[in-house]
Design an enzyme around this catalytic site. Structure first.
Site, PDB file in Angstrom:
ATOM      1  N   GLU A 145       3.603 -10.965   0.687  1.00 56.06           N
ATOM      2  CA  GLU A 145       2.186 -10.592   0.613  1.00 56.06           C
ATOM      3  C   GLU A 145       1.792 -10.361  -0.848  1.00 56.06           C
ATOM      4  O   GLU A 145       1.999  -9.258  -1.385  1.00 56.06           O
ATOM      5  CB  GLU A 145       1.944  -9.295   1.395  1.00 56.06           C
ATOM      6  N   GLU A 184       0.836  -1.204   0.000  1.00 53.69           N
ATOM      7  CA  GLU A 184       0.000   0.000   0.000  1.00 53.69           C
ATOM      8  C   GLU A 184       0.871   1.255   0.000  1.00 53.69           C
ATOM      9  O   GLU A 184       0.503   2.282  -0.571  1.00 53.69           O
ATOM     10  CB  GLU A 184      -0.966  -0.044   1.198  1.00 53.69           C
TER      11      GLU A 184
END
Ligand code: 13P
Length: 253
Positions: A167, A97
């Site tokens: 991830e 992010e």
């Protein structure tokens, strides 16, 4: 034998009241999970509160990011020295992010990793591919490049005091957890890549899985030989779910 880690990443979530509830509950659970490293990474504004509530328990805490600089005219940033002063053990760096919304390159992430490490924090280096990269079979190329930038700046030995979190971006917040087979293959590939620099470092480094890891999916993921725990988003905001994930790690410790 690598000690498993279950780490929450709260992202941009929480109120004084939910932080109090979660930290109290997780401190108790962590006290009961001596063979697992349990931690929460909180928005910076809450870190002082987490410190007050968790001190004396087995629960550790950390930040969701860390600046390259230790002090100065860098409005809005958080220095690793400040984070250390508030008792942080860990600093997440390179979350997708931040890479995506804040244009953080591999080189910037490597500099943040170094800044955290040099100031006594354990960097948690997030790596992982997009869905398009996954479809194109580029998963390991992406992960290797993200790790190589850190090795180039800090050397392989830096991973003696760091954690890697794989991830896959397509699994984050989507409910599409990577299957244990997919995740294990990537984790194994990451460890093999690290082995080309140092077998000892590769053997010791904890590699966590993150991306829709929840109470249901954690047990099988954590039973894979190269998966050493999880970096947990949504489920770390729920007492029952995070507790169940810690139980899954305990079973594999
Ligand atoms: P979710 O567990 O909500 O998919 O988030 C994973 C993550 O990004 C942890 O850093």
């Amino acid at each position: 034998m690598r000690t498993p880690v279950v780490m929450g990443n709260w992202k941009l979530n929480g109120t004084k009241s939910t932080v109090t509830e979660l930290v109290k509950a997780f401190s108790t659970v962590a006290n009961d999970a001596k063979n697992v490293d349990v931690a929460v990474c909180a928005p910076a504004v809450f870190i002082g509160m987490v410190e007050s509530l968790a001190t004396g328990s087995n629960l550790k805490w950390g930040s969701e990011d860390c600046d390259v600089h230790t002090q100065g005219a860098f409005t809005g940033e958080n220095s690793p020295v400040m984070l250390k002063e508030f008792g942080c053990t860990y600093a997440i760096v390179g979350h997708s992010e931040r890479r995506g919304y804040h244009n953080e390159t591999n080189e910037v992430v490597a500099a943040k990793f170094k800044s955290a490490l040099d100031n006594g924090l354990v960097p948690v280096l997030c790596i992982g591919e997009s869905e398009a990269e996954y479809d194109a079979g580029k998963t390991l190329d992406v992960c290797k490049a993200e790790i190589k930038a850190v090795i180039d700046l800090c050397g392989i030995e830096a991973f003696n005091n760091a954690i890697i979190a794989y991830e896959p971006i397509w699994a984050i917040g989507t409910g599409k957890t990577a299957t244990p087979e997919i995740a294990q293959n990537v984790h194994k590939g990451i460890r093999e890549f690290l082995k080309t620099f140092s077998a000892e470092v590769a053997d010791g480094v904890r590699i966590l899985y993150g991306g829709s890891c929840n109470a249901k999916t954690a047990p099988e993921l954590f039973s894979q030989p190269d998966i050493d725990g999880g970096l947990i988003g949504g489920a770390s905001l729920k007492v029952a779910d995070f507790t169940a994930i810690i139980e899954a790690a305990k079973a594999n410790a």
